[in-house]
Every structure is written in C-alpha cells, then in structure tokens.
Design a protein around this motif. Structure first.
Motif, mmCIF file in Angstrom:
data_model
loop_
_atom_site.group_PDB
_atom_site.id
_atom_site.type_symbol
_atom_site.label_atom_id
_atom_site.label_comp_id
_atom_site.label_asym_id
_atom_site.label_seq_id
_atom_site.Cartn_x
_atom_site.Cartn_y
_atom_site.Cartn_z
ATOM 1 N N LYS A 140 0.781 -1.233 -0.014
ATOM 2 C CA LYS A 140 0.009 0.202 0.023
ATOM 3 C C LYS A 140 0.921 1.143 -0.088
ATOM 4 C CE LYS A 140 -3.406 -2.902 0.391
ATOM 5 N NZ LYS A 140 -3.820 -3.311 -0.565
ATOM 6 N N ARG A 141 0.610 2.034 -0.860
ATOM 7 C CA ARG A 141 1.225 3.455 -0.770
ATOM 8 C C ARG A 141 0.633 4.309 0.468
ATOM 9 N NH1 ARG A 141 4.936 5.824 -4.813
ATOM 10 N NH2 ARG A 141 5.924 4.657 -3.462
ATOM 11 N N ILE A 142 -0.673 4.300 0.599
ATOM 12 C CA ILE A 142 -1.204 5.138 1.777
ATOM 13 C C ILE A 142 -1.971 4.307 2.448
ATOM 14 C CG2 ILE A 142 -2.711 6.960 2.260
ATOM 15 C CD1 ILE A 142 -1.872 8.391 -0.333
ATOM 16 N N ASP A 143 -1.967 4.364 3.935
ATOM 17 C CA ASP A 143 -2.637 3.340 4.536
ATOM 18 C C ASP A 143 -3.229 4.395 5.585
ATOM 19 O OD1 ASP A 143 -3.653 1.667 6.375
ATOM 20 O OD2 ASP A 143 -2.227 0.185 5.863
ATOM 21 N N VAL A 144 -4.694 4.596 5.808
ATOM 22 C CA VAL A 144 -5.193 5.465 6.579
ATOM 23 C C VAL A 144 -5.927 4.524 7.622
ATOM 24 C CG1 VAL A 144 -7.028 7.244 6.928
ATOM 25 C CG2 VAL A 144 -5.551 7.149 4.863
ATOM 26 N N SER A 145 -5.756 5.121 8.832
ATOM 27 C CA SER A 145 -6.716 4.231 9.876
ATOM 28 C C SER A 145 -7.279 5.272 10.973
ATOM 29 C CB SER A 145 -5.803 3.262 10.624
ATOM 30 O OG SER A 145 -4.566 3.302 10.781
ATOM 31 N N THR A 202 -7.017 1.938 2.068
ATOM 32 C CA THR A 202 -5.588 2.239 1.703
ATOM 33 C C THR A 202 -5.884 2.681 0.314
ATOM 34 O OG1 THR A 202 -5.930 -0.141 0.966
ATOM 35 C CG2 THR A 202 -5.122 0.247 3.216
ATOM 36 N N VAL A 203 -4.698 2.977 -0.183
ATOM 37 C CA VAL A 203 -4.463 3.284 -1.609
ATOM 38 C C VAL A 203 -3.140 2.698 -2.305
ATOM 39 C CG1 VAL A 203 -4.156 5.320 -3.089
ATOM 40 C CG2 VAL A 203 -5.343 5.711 -1.137
ATOM 41 N N GLU A 204 -3.662 2.033 -3.386
ATOM 42 C CA GLU A 204 -2.322 1.182 -3.975
ATOM 43 C C GLU A 204 -1.424 2.237 -4.913
ATOM 44 O OE1 GLU A 204 -4.523 -1.933 -5.681
ATOM 45 O OE2 GLU A 204 -5.286 -2.331 -3.319
ATOM 46 N N PRO A 205 -0.152 2.038 -5.040
ATOM 47 C CA PRO A 205 0.831 2.685 -5.657
ATOM 48 C C PRO A 205 0.492 2.435 -7.214
ATOM 49 C CG PRO A 205 2.061 0.898 -4.866
ATOM 50 C CD PRO A 205 0.669 0.771 -4.205
ATOM 51 N N ARG A 206 0.586 3.903 -7.768
ATOM 52 C CA ARG A 206 0.478 3.857 -9.503
ATOM 53 C C ARG A 206 -1.065 3.207 -9.741
ATOM 54 N NH1 ARG A 206 5.760 3.689 -11.450
ATOM 55 N NH2 ARG A 206 6.996 3.456 -9.758
ATOM 56 N N SER A 207 -1.890 4.004 -9.018
ATOM 57 C CA SER A 207 -3.393 3.763 -9.462
ATOM 58 C C SER A 207 -4.144 4.967 -9.192
ATOM 59 C CB SER A 207 -4.105 2.668 -8.416
ATOM 60 O OG SER A 207 -4.097 3.286 -6.965
ATOM 61 N N VAL A 208 -5.386 5.031 -9.723
ATOM 62 C CA VAL A 208 -6.285 6.353 -9.350
ATOM 63 C C VAL A 208 -7.340 5.809 -8.398
ATOM 64 C CG1 VAL A 208 -7.673 7.978 -10.551
ATOM 65 C CG2 VAL A 208 -5.558 7.162 -11.825
ATOM 66 N N THR A 209 -7.326 6.706 -7.488
ATOM 67 C CA THR A 209 -8.686 6.372 -6.474
ATOM 68 C C THR A 209 -9.530 7.586 -6.727
ATOM 69 O OG1 THR A 209 -7.243 5.191 -4.988
ATOM 70 C CG2 THR A 209 -9.202 6.020 -4.417
ATOM 71 N N ALA A 210 -10.866 7.564 -6.883
ATOM 72 C CA ALA A 210 -11.689 8.441 -6.969
ATOM 73 C C ALA A 210 -12.500 8.776 -5.635
ATOM 74 C CB ALA A 210 -12.735 8.383 -8.115
ATOM 75 N N PHE A 211 -12.860 9.891 -5.208
ATOM 76 C CA PHE A 211 -13.628 10.245 -4.092
ATOM 77 C C PHE A 211 -14.999 10.783 -4.650
ATOM 78 C CE2 PHE A 211 -10.176 11.015 -0.572
ATOM 79 C CZ PHE A 211 -9.768 9.858 -0.703
ATOM 80 N N ILE A 212 -15.910 10.170 -4.478
ATOM 81 C CA ILE A 212 -17.396 10.692 -4.752
ATOM 82 C C ILE A 212 -18.162 10.849 -3.769
ATOM 83 C CG2 ILE A 212 -17.322 9.960 -7.184
ATOM 84 C CD1 ILE A 212 -19.317 7.600 -6.237
ATOM 85 N N GLY A 213 -19.562 11.520 -3.485
ATOM 86 C CA GLY A 213 -20.249 11.543 -2.653
ATOM 87 C C GLY A 213 -20.809 13.072 -2.688
#
Ligand SMILES: Nc1ncnc2c1ncn2[C@@H]1O[C@H](COP(=O)(O)OP(=O)(O)O)[C@@H](O)[C@H]1O
Ligand SMILES: [Mg+2]
Length: 258
Positions: free
Chosen positions: A3-8, A26-37
């Motif tokens: 994991k590149r980022i691991d929030v707890s 968690t956020v994986e390296p070399r990926s795009v994570t979208a936040f919606i809401g």
C-alpha cells in the motif's frame, strides 16, 4: 500488493465540529482512486488530511493515522512542509502564481527545494510540461505569464508545477470543475498517463469522470447536515458502479438521494 497510503481511524475537525469520522482506507501505488459523494460530506477535508494541509486552517486538527509507505505522516518529527512537497495537490480553480512566467511557475517548487542549476531546472521544466501534455502549446512562450493561458492550459500548468518536484502522490480536488469539456478530457487523458508514474487521488462530483479515470472509487456520505462525513465503501470502480455492496452507494450513483 504493497500500500502506498494506509489510513486508519482518521477524524478531522474544524474546532469542535467533526467533519469526517473514523475513516480507514488504503491506496495502492500507481493507481487512481476517486472520491465521490454529496457536497459537504468531507471529501475535500479528508483529501487535505492526506498531505497535512487540513491543519493550516486555524483550529483545525486531525486524529488518527496516515501512513505513506511505512512512515506515519502525523508522527513525531515529521515536517508538514516536507509532506506537502512529497504529496502534491491540484485544486479546483487553476492557481498559477500570477506574477510568474510559465517557466517560473513550473520551476517554483524546484527552486524552493534548492535546485539552482539552470540546466537541471530547464530539463525539469521541459520534462514536467511534456508530462502535463502542455509542452507543445507553450514551448515558444515559456517566458510569458502563466496567467495568460486558457483555463485548461492553466490547470495543466498547475499539474506540471506539481509533478516537477516528482511527488510520490498527487491529490486533485475537482480539478476539472472549472474547465470546458475538451479541457476536461485532456486532463482525464493526462491522469491516465500520470498514474504510470504517480499515485493519484481525485475528488470528483462527476460520476462519469470517476468511472472513466479511476481504478478504485470511495463513496462518502453524511447522515444529516451537521453530522460528520463517513466512508461508506471503497472498491474497484467497476464494482462500485455496477454492483455496490451498500444501498446508499447504489442510491447515490443512480441519482436517488435518500
Ligand atoms: N475551513 C472550514 N472551516 C469550517 N468548516 C469547514 C471548513 N471547510 C469545510 N468545512 C465543513 O466541513 C464539512 C465538509 O466539507 P468539505 O470537506 O468541503 O466537503 P466536500 O468536499 O465533500 O463538499 C462541511 O460541513 C463544511 O461546511
Ligand atoms: Mg470539496
């Protein structure tokens, strides 16, 4: 996968108001994570806790843990300014430095980092502008003001500025919301290219955009105004948009709000 980022257990406050509650992801390296809401559910607030920008608001604070690789960004002895350089940010409205040329805008972070060698700076400026798909449009006017570019070009300039310092993570808060559709597509294409090198987290209110650009999607919601925002679910984007696990996600993506 690492994991590149691991929030707890992350909570973010403005004074006594808790804007986001108990977020773990968690956020994986070399990926795009979208936040919606929906608006007000804390997407921007949470995003800013990932590079210690939240706490620049007077009275704002964070509880919980954000690990970048194996380092706790809120640990003792961590310099928040250094964190903000490692984890770059692109905002809703393009914000080139108004008195600076195109080149100076891109070089600004490098100069702050102490890079003085003209050749190295020039190379980094060219590489970053190419990386932001802007080079061909500006290579003959690098000394003109950055503020003279179109909105879409300015946003790509801001992306060039952010990637010039080779951050590990790029945070984008609705980077296309002030742009026309063609510039929006240019930025979306760019995000697809940048993820080969960077880890990207993008807030978007545009669900088609989330579906187009992201590998994983996180849905945030709040039970009522004045209540903290929560992470409802995070999963592969395909799954969130075809078969989410939680009814509230389904209601939101299909346009039925509560
Ligand atoms: N600077 C601030 N001071 C006080 N409250 C804020 C501030 N910024 C945001 N908030 C509040 O925090 C909550 C989450 O806001 P925000 O993170 O902007 O949500 P979103 O990005 O999902 O629309 C909202 O209730 C908002 O009013
Ligand atoms: Mg926001």
């Amino acid at each position: 996968m690492a994991k590149r980022i691991d929030v707890s257990g992350l909570n973010a406050y403005y004074g006594s108001f808790r804007a986001v509650e108990d977020i773990s992801m968690t956020v994986e390296p070399r990926s795009v994570t979208a936040f919606i809401g929906p608006s007000g559910c804390g997407k921007s607030t949470f995003l800013r806790t990932l590079n210690r920008m939240h706490e620049v608001v007077p009275g704002a604070r964070v509880e919980g843990k954000v690990m970048l690789d194996n380092e706790d960004l809120y640990g003792n002895g961590i310099d928040p300014v250094a964190v903000r350089r490692t984890i770059g940010m692109v905002f809703q409205r393009p914000n080139p430095f108004p008195t600076m040329s195109i080149k100076e805008n891109v070089a600004a972070g490098l100069k702050l980092n102490g890079v003085r060698n003209k050749k190295l700076v020039d190379e980094a400026v060219e590489r970053s502008l190419k990386g932001a798909n802007l080079w061909n449009e500006v290579k003959d006017r690098l000394d003109r003001p950055g503020a003279g570019l179109s909105g879409g070009q300015q946003q790509r300039l801001c992306i060039a500025r952010a990637i010039a310092v080779e951050p590990q993570v790029l945070l984008m808060d609705e980077p296309c919301s002030a742009l026309d559709p063609i510039s929006t597509l240019a930025i979306e294409d760019l995000i697809g290219e940048l993820k080969e090198q960077f880890t990207i987290v993008i807030v978007t209110h545009n669900m088609q955009q989330a579906a187009r650009v992201s590998d994983r999607t996180a849905f945030f919601n709040l039970s009522a105004v004045g209540q903290p925002g929560r992470l409802i679910e995070i999963d592969a984007t395909e799954k969130i948009f075809s078969n989410p696990s939680v009814q509230a996600t389904e209601d939101y993506i299909s346009g039925r709000f509560g």
